[in-house]
Design a protein around this motif. Structure first.
Motif, PDB file in Angstrom:
ATOM      1  N   TRP A  21       0.832  -1.201   0.000  1.00 16.38           N
ATOM      2  CA  TRP A  21       0.000   0.000   0.000  1.00 16.38           C
ATOM      3  C   TRP A  21       0.865   1.248   0.000  1.00 16.38           C
ATOM      4  CZ3 TRP A  21      -4.722   1.194  -1.222  1.00 16.38           C
ATOM      5  CH2 TRP A  21      -5.712   0.214  -1.190  1.00 16.38           C
ATOM      6  N   THR A  22       1.941   1.211   0.772  1.00 21.25           N
ATOM      7  CA  THR A  22       2.847   2.360   0.819  1.00 21.25           C
ATOM      8  C   THR A  22       3.452   2.610  -0.553  1.00 21.25           C
ATOM      9  OG1 THR A  22       3.354   1.922   3.133  1.00 21.25           O
ATOM     10  CG2 THR A  22       4.905   3.294   1.933  1.00 21.25           C
ATOM     11  N   SER A  52       0.799   3.956  -2.993  1.00 23.38           N
ATOM     12  CA  SER A  52       0.444   5.356  -2.739  1.00 23.38           C
ATOM     13  C   SER A  52       1.573   6.285  -3.169  1.00 23.38           C
ATOM     14  CB  SER A  52       0.079   5.575  -1.274  1.00 23.38           C
ATOM     15  OG  SER A  52       1.197   5.374  -0.449  1.00 23.38           O
ATOM     16  N   THR A  82       1.371   6.619  -7.012  1.00 23.34           N
ATOM     17  CA  THR A  82       0.282   7.432  -7.545  1.00 23.34           C
ATOM     18  C   THR A  82       0.309   8.877  -7.050  1.00 23.34           C
ATOM     19  OG1 THR A  82      -1.196   6.701  -5.783  1.00 23.34           O
ATOM     20  CG2 THR A  82      -1.268   5.475  -7.850  1.00 23.34           C
ATOM     21  N   SER A  83       1.078   9.148  -6.015  1.00 16.70           N
ATOM     22  CA  SER A  83       1.120  10.508  -5.489  1.00 16.70           C
ATOM     23  C   SER A  83       2.002  11.383  -6.365  1.00 16.70           C
ATOM     24  CB  SER A  83       1.630  10.513  -4.053  1.00 16.70           C
ATOM     25  OG  SER A  83       3.010  10.273  -4.034  1.00 16.70           O
TER      26      SER A  83
END
Length: 146
Positions: free
Chosen positions: A68-69, A72, A75-76
């Motif tokens: 998940w990290t 994210s 996509t950030s």
């Protein structure tokens, strides 16, 4: 008349703020329900015994948190590179391949950890089962949107 517009605008703003704050717990409950379904699906498909599940899922939770990290970060718009990789290419844009390479490294690392608990054949099968769950989830979402 101007006071009425001002009052209407203020009430609308407060109402939208209240709706936004109520949306968060509902979304987290949905996410939690999906995670519970995913755990049940993995347990069933890998045919985990209770003792295997007790040893497997703490490792899985670490894996899931790491993935998940990475996703994210990918996509950030932040320019922080994943551990040991450059996130920017020469043109100043994010290098998505560096994130994909890091995801592959994480999967290889956790495949070893999973194999210590459930054996190498089921550890390899885990990633396919995880992908199958995502596909089932996507199909269910499409079905509900129709």
């Amino acid at each position: 008349m101007l006071r009425f517009r001002h009052l209407l605008f203020t009430l609308g703003f407060m109402l939208s703020g209240a709706l936004c704050t109520n949306a968060q717990p509902r979304d987290s409950k949905r996410f939690e329900a999906i995670e519970n379904e995913k755990i049940a699906y993995i347990t069933k498909e890998l045919n985990l015994t209770q003792s295997e599940a007790q040893r497997f899922f703490p490792i899985y939770n670490q894996y899931n948190k790491e993935m998940w990290t990475l996703k994210s970060e990918k996509t950030s718009v932040a320019t922080n590179a994943p551990r040991g990789a450059s996130a920017l290419n020469g043109s100043g844009k994010r290098d998505v391949l560096s994130y994909d390479a890091k995801e592959l490294e994480v999967k290889k690392e956790y495949r070893k950890k999973f194999s210590e608990v459930i054996g190498s054949s089921r550890a390899i099968e885990f990633f396919e089962i995880e992908q199958n769950f995502r596909e089932l989830l996507y199909k269910e979402l499409q079905r509900r949107n129709r």
